[in-house]
Design an enzyme around this catalytic site. Structure first.
Site: not given
Ligand code: NAD
Length: 400
Positions: A53, A142, A237
């Protein structure tokens, strides 16, 4: 075979159901954006941890469908069962794999706990198994609520302020009204646990695992994702528990870079990319952040600079880390994809809107409807062309 009619069951910041056809349509839409993204060159093998995701999914799709990479992903999803659909990430990965096969590409997902040594071993075995080979690009995306250690210790990631309680604006997702969130300050243990889950330790573990197995290709690159965000969300945050973890991740980058150069040659590298806020399952769970995002999206849409997950990832590859491209980094060595979100022209207006935000001004100052649409879409709901009254096959294989 299991045909089911699936309706949304959204509870606050999660949905208890996901629609396979809606998720599949989202994946196809992301691939179309990637194909329009003018990504040049090719990639051999890509490994994406957190690939099912959000940012990880868009990254995995870009490597496979944008650069023709053999893409291996790791996610932690629930498979469909007799009486329940699987999770959105399951269906996203299933559709990506199905489409890849149709086009003669390779896209496989390993469903398991990324912190677990057994999952890392499964990845090593798959990479050595003949379909993949050494990794040219490793993306760590992750977002996990907890981590289980080899001895059974559990660390939880918390979303709390540090030093003093947070009393600030938030949005009650059930009543859809602005409220005040009061969140007590984290304990030292909660801070350490959050760093353990979301800091850089596991990123390094992955790199060391790949290096020891001889699975870093010459000139390989590694990227992990971080977030900074504005002053309005900083108490919860960036200056909170999750911010400490992100600081740790960012501080890990020089060691990650040195490891890459040691094992994959002088042109190998590791970076942290600071991405903009986007609607994902992870970001929806952070107090006050959905409200902030709906304000920021209003401003960014009005100014014509709004981007979703896949647009950010296309820009990351196109401008910064695609084959042969050297990224431009900030004074801390970080790639900044959040430049448009953090621009003064956006943040000055966001801060003003935030100060004036009330139930009355909300429809004008925030794009809450847009936020809700994006959120429902994460689970395959509200997607054009999907008949939500018709039974659909929920039993779809993760790997075609
Ligand atoms: P998300 O929830 O959409 O995706 C998380 C992913 O991690 C999924 O594929 C899930 O299956 C996987 N996952 C979770 N626990 C797991 C485990 N124990 N083992 C294997 N896989 C696991 O999250 P996202 O928002 O896309 O976040 C991804 C990264 O991007 C993070 O580091 C987040 O901090 C960073 N980020 C997010 C944003 C935002 O606004 N969403 C902004 C900047 C950076």
């Amino acid at each position: 075979m299991s045909l089911q009619v699936i309706q949304p069951r959204i509870r606050g910041f999660i949905s208890l159901t996901a629609h396979p056809d809606g998720c599949a349509a989202n994946v196809r839409e992301q691939i179309e954006t990637i194909e329009r993204g003018d990504l040049q060159g090719s990639l051999g093998t890509a490994l994406v941890v957190g690939s099912t995701t959000g940012y990880g999914l868009a990254s995995a799709l870009a490597t496979c469908f944008g650069y023709g990479a053999k893409t291996l992903g790791v996610g932690f999803e629930k498979a469909p069962s007799e009486d329940k659909p699987g999770t959105a990430g399951w269906y996203n990965a299933a559709e990506a794999s199905r489409l890849a096969k149709e086009r003669g590409l390779t896209y496989r997902t390993i469903n398991g706990d990324a912190f677990d040594a057994a999952t890392k071993q499964e990845v090593v075995d798959a990479l050595k198994g003949g379909d993949f080979g050494p990794v040219d690009l490793f993306i760590y995306s992750l977002a996990a609520p907890r981590r289980k250690g080899a001895d059974g210790t559990i660390w939880n990631s918390t979303l709390k302020p540090i030093g003093q309680p947070y009393d600030g604006k938030a949005f009650d997702l059930r009543s859809e009204t602005i409220t005040t969130a009061s969140i007590e300050a984290a304990t030292d243990e909660e801070i350490e646990s959050t760093v353990k889950v979301m800091g850089g330790e596991d990123w390094m573990d992955w790199l060391q695992t790949l290096a020891s197995a001889g699975l870093l290709a010459e000139g390989a690159r590694a990227i992990a994702y971080s977030y900074i965000g504005p002053e309005v969300s900083a108490p919860i945050y960036r200056r909170g528990t999750i911010g400490k973890a992100k600081e740790h991740l960012e501080e890990t980058a020089p060691a990650a870079d040195a490891l890459m150069k040691q094992h994959a040659g002088p042109s190998a590298a590791a970076w942290v990319s600071v991405n903009k806020s986007v609607v994902t399952q992870a970001s929806a769970a952070i107090p006050a952040v959905p409200l902030y995002m709906s304000v920021a999206f209003r401003v960014m849409k009005d100014q014509g600079v709004h981007e979703g997950v896949v647009e950010q990832i296309v820009r990351l590859f196109h401008d910064q880390v695609g084959p042969g491209i050297e990224p431009r980094v900030d004074e801390h060595g970080r790639i900044r994809l959040d430049d448009r979100e953090m621009a003064d022209s956006v943040q000055v207006v966001v801060a003003e809107s935030w100060a004036n935000l009330s139930d009355e001004t909300m429809p004008l100052l925030a794009d809450w409807e847009g936020y809700k649409e994006d959120f429902a879409k994460l689970f395959g709901f509200g997607v054009d062309g999907v008949n939500y009254d018709a039974p659909t096959e929920v039993d779809r294989p993760l790997n075609a």
